[in-house]
Design an enzyme around this catalytic site. Structure first.
Site, PDB file in Angstrom:
ATOM      1  CG  ASN A 106      -2.053  -0.976   1.148  1.00  0.00           C
ATOM      2  OD1 ASN A 106      -2.310  -1.557   0.088  1.00  0.00           O
ATOM      3  ND2 ASN A 106      -2.737  -1.178   2.255  1.00  0.00           N
TER       4      ASN A 106
ATOM      5  CG  HIS B 295     -14.616  -3.267  -2.899  1.00  0.00           C
ATOM      6  ND1 HIS B 295     -15.280  -3.449  -4.091  1.00  0.00           N
ATOM      7  CD2 HIS B 295     -13.568  -2.462  -3.190  1.00  0.00           C
ATOM      8  CE1 HIS B 295     -14.664  -2.802  -5.060  1.00  0.00           C
ATOM      9  NE2 HIS B 295     -13.624  -2.191  -4.548  1.00  0.00           N
TER      10      HIS B 295
ATOM     11  NE  ARG C 240     -10.772  -0.249   2.153  1.00  0.00           N
ATOM     12  CZ  ARG C 240     -10.939  -0.395   0.847  1.00  0.00           C
ATOM     13  NH1 ARG C 240     -11.888  -1.170   0.392  1.00  0.00           N
ATOM     14  NH2 ARG C 240     -10.173   0.256  -0.006  1.00  0.00           N
TER      15      ARG C 240
ATOM     16  NE  ARG D 243      -3.070   5.344 -10.521  1.00  0.00           N
ATOM     17  CZ  ARG D 243      -3.928   6.203  -9.958  1.00  0.00           C
ATOM     18  NH1 ARG D 243      -4.598   5.854  -8.885  1.00  0.00           N
ATOM     19  NH2 ARG D 243      -4.102   7.401 -10.464  1.00  0.00           N
TER      20      ARG D 243
ATOM     21  CG  HIS E 175     -15.062   2.643 -10.773  1.00  0.00           C
ATOM     22  ND1 HIS E 175     -15.739   2.695  -9.573  1.00  0.00           N
ATOM     23  CD2 HIS E 175     -13.936   1.929 -10.522  1.00  0.00           C
ATOM     24  CE1 HIS E 175     -15.047   2.066  -8.637  1.00  0.00           C
ATOM     25  NE2 HIS E 175     -13.957   1.593  -9.181  1.00  0.00           N
TER      26      HIS E 175
END
Length: 718
Positions: A67, A611, A583, A427, A457
């Site tokens: 990350n 998610h 989150r 990405r 998206h």
């Protein structure tokens, strides 16, 4: 929303809301980048949490490192570009690019030191007790060193390429995130320096054969040596006739924030490919070296990489904690989470086809507790069904091995129209998506790449099927990608429906994506960048008009849109209750007197990556009853302004109740995985009060399914 009559009766309240001052002061907002770093700290916390199985803790430490690498490559690179371009505009919280870079460095240093302390002082000793040990090369026995030297000659030496750096050999290109060694050698002519890349094809941890390993008989024992230590011990063979005096490890991170100009389909592919090539040569945003490297060599290296001193990080070995994921593959199931088998709804199992099941009722799947197999089956059955006349789908992150793609490739025939929108600009998935797009085009599938200037998206499938003398449309709408691998570890919602209004809206969205539609009105869907922000603000303001009876519950990955945040502040000021399950990034500050007293923010990090985006409003339906929207969009400017996104209504009363009680309410009660945000932007991990039951929203078997489950799905389809 309430009826127009009800709205008119509240004109005075609406006028009062509209007349309130703009909530734009920098003290009201949390910095986006610093908020993300707080999120990654919570990921690190999972590596420190003794309740997690040991190899799961190692996994979280690896994820936190990956990350951070991506954060530097994208976010820090973007801020540095602003600074280099002379853009001095302030963020919502009042920081300049220089201010942000300084704060990021302080946080990143602390985080990196914390990573190493966790590894060296906590995880490594625990792993050793479990028979998984890491040994310094110089502590090994003579026979073990001899084995590793032989391994070096056979498996490592052939792929190493030392590169001299001198007047005749310019400083070589250094790949982003590669592990490198700076080597100093001497001979009769003096001192020389070389750089050597450690090829990523080699395992980072070299195992000492089990025959020489010590330990009990209960479990397989493992002993490892760092790859770089094995190489260092054998450097002499790479420089015959010279004396190796020293060797130091270093690693760089390059700018990976690609920029794409608008172009036609074939030109867009070429543009993306060109930008992918440029990614290899982006400017260096971070140089990491080990403490053993002397100041002189560190300065020499930084100068050749054009890295200023404040972008140099001095950290203990090992550099690149992402490689710890190699350990997760060890055959030690007792050190990992207990595996589970996802469910399949009874209505699907008992129906002849997926279309029969959808015709009976709207279907909802809560992944990973519910299997992703029915989503794959929808495409497979549509591909094989001679009554299906058209299949349309969006694809964002697909994965390297995709049963969805395989089914779409099988669907193409003279009687069936197959159209796929592939987002090439996802990405770090750009190259994979280009390859899939070309494979689909080669098979005769109609492939489009979306709307100029926007990233697609949304997650949507449309199947058109001939039934008798009519055409019926079946729709899948989701919050997550069409990727079976991530569906096992991400929580996401899927909804399948044949609702005519939703199907008509989805048809309009596909016309927007593949043609020249300028659709501005939708029947039921909220679509970005068309009406999503405005309708979301309307729904929030409607709850504000209900005062203390108003209630907004939102679950998302990130919240940073200033206008949405201001609407939530106004709702809080009006007395409405606002619960946010965010989150990651949250730029809103809860608990500020007179501004956000009625707002609570929690974040849940655990076994599964949270998610789904879910938005609940207590009075948001056309009749003034509760409503729920779910979909692909976070409440960020990039989602609302620069992406095609969909939020879909959950209208079935049973499904709405399920989402509200089994997901949203259950997570708001979590006192084990949840951390609560404070007004200063920090988080406090929640724990059960004395006598309070443990509530872990990630415990298995998870929330009960929205449909009765008949049997488990075979593991191969899970």
């Amino acid at each position: 929303m309430p009826s127009s009559k009800a709205t008119k009766s509240k004109k005075a309240q609406a006028k009062e809301l509209d007349s309130q001052p703009l909530l734009t002061g920098p003290a009201l907002y949390r910095n986006r980048e610093l908020s993300w770093l707080e999120f990654n700290r919570r990921v690190q916390d999972e590596a420190l949490d003794e309740r997690n199985p040991l190899l799961e803790r190692v996994k979280f430490l690896s994820i936190s490192s990956t990350n951070l690498d991506e954060f530097f490559a994208v976010r820090v690179a973007g801020i540095k570009e602003q600074q280099l371009s002379g853009i001095g505009s302030l963020t919502a919280d009042g920081l300049t690019p220089a201010d942000q870079l300084s704060a990021i460095r302080a946080s990143a240093v602390e985080m990196s030191v914390r990573q190493r302390r966790c590894w060296h002082e906590d995880l490594q000793p625990l792993l050793r007790r479990q028979g998984i040990a890491f040994e310094p090369f110089d502590t090994l026995s003579a026979s073990e060193q001899a084995f590793l030297s032989d391994y070096f000659k056979r498996q490592i030496y052939p792929v190493l390429t030392p590169q001299a750096v001198d007047a005749g050999h310019p400083f070589p290109h250094i790949s982003s995130l590669s592990l490198n060694m700076l080597i100093v050698v001497e001979d009769a002519r003096g001192q020389h320096v070389a750089r050597m890349k450690i090829p990523p094809v080699l395992p980072r941890f070299i195992e000492i054969p089990p025959s020489t390993a010590h330990g009990g008989d209960d479990h397989r024992q493992y002993r490892f040596v760092l790859l770089e230590e094995v190489i260092e011990a054998n450097l002499g063979s790479l420089f015959p006739g010279k004396r190796v005096t020293s060797a130091y490890m270093f690693r760089i991170t390059r700018d990976a924030d690609l920029e794409f100009r608008d172009a036609a389909n074939e030109s867009l592919i070429k543009t993306v490919e060109d930008e992918l090539e440029r990614r290899h040569f982006g400017f260096v945003v971070r140089l990491t070296v080990e403490p053993a490297m002397p100041d002189g060599w560190r300065i020499w290296l930084a100068e050749r990489l054009d890295v200023p001193a404040n972008d140099v990080y001095i950290l203990d070995r090992p550099l690149g904690f992402a490689d710890l994921m190699q350990l997760y593959a060890l055959d030690r199931p007792e050190l990992k989470d207990v595996p589970f088998t996802p469910r399949v709804p009874r209505v699907i199992v008992e129906s002849p086809t997926i279309f029969d099941a959808i015709s009976r009722q709207d279907l909802m799947l809560y992944h990973p507790y519910d299997s992703f197999a029915p989503v794959i089956d929808l495409i497979r059955q549509a591909s094989a069904d001679e009554n299906v006349v058209a299949i349309k789908q969006t694809l964002y992150r697909i994965g390297s091995h995709s049963p969805i793609i395989e089914a779409l490739l099988e669907a193409r025939d003279d009687e069936k129209q197959v159209a796929v929108l592939v987002e090439l600009k996802a990405r770090f998935d750009e190259e994979s998506n280009i390859n899939w797009a070309r494979a689909l085009e080669k098979a005769g599938v109609h492939v489009a790449y979306g709307v100029t200037g926007l990233k697609t998206h949304c997650k949507v499938i449309l199947v058109v099927r001939r039934e008798g003398d009519k055409l019926r449309r079946y729709v899948h709408l989701g919050t997550g990608n069409y990727n079976p691998s991530t569906a096992r570890i991400y929580t996401d919602l899927s909804m399948m429906t044949d609702d005519e209004d939703i199907a008509s809206d989805v048809s309009d969205v596909f016309n927007l994506l593949t043609g020249y539609s300028s659709q501005t009105e939708y029947r039921k869907l909220l679509v970005a960048p068309v009406n999503m922000r405005s309708r979301t603000i309307e729904l929030i303001e409607n709850e504000a008009r209900h005062g203390s009876n108003g209630c907004v519950t939102m679950k998302m990955n990130s919240l940073s849109d200033p206008r949405i945040i201001q609407a939530l502040y106004r709702a809080s000021q009006a007395g409405a209750k606002v619960d946010l399950i965010v989150r990651g990034i949250c730029c809103l500050r809860p608990g500020m007197p007179g501004i956000s007293d009625n707002i609570r923010v929690i974040s849940i990090v655990g076994r599964f990556l949270e998610h789904p985006r879910i938005y609940y409003f207590a009075h948001g339906s056309p009749k003034g009853d509760e409503c729920v929207y779910a979909g692909s969009a976070d409440l960020m400017p990039r989602n609302l302004d620069y992406r095609v996104e969909i939020l879909f209504p959950v209208e079935d009363p049973g499904l709405l109740k399920y989402v509200k009680t089994e997901i949203l309410d259950a997570q708001l009660r979590d006192n084990t995985r949840a951390s609560e945000m404070q007004a200063n932007g920090s988080y406090v991990r929640l724990a059960p009060e004395k006598g309070e039951p443990v509530r872990d929203s990630h415990s298995l078997p998870g929330p009960r399914g929205p449909h009765v489950t008949l049997r488990a799905v075979p593991p191969i389809l899970a």
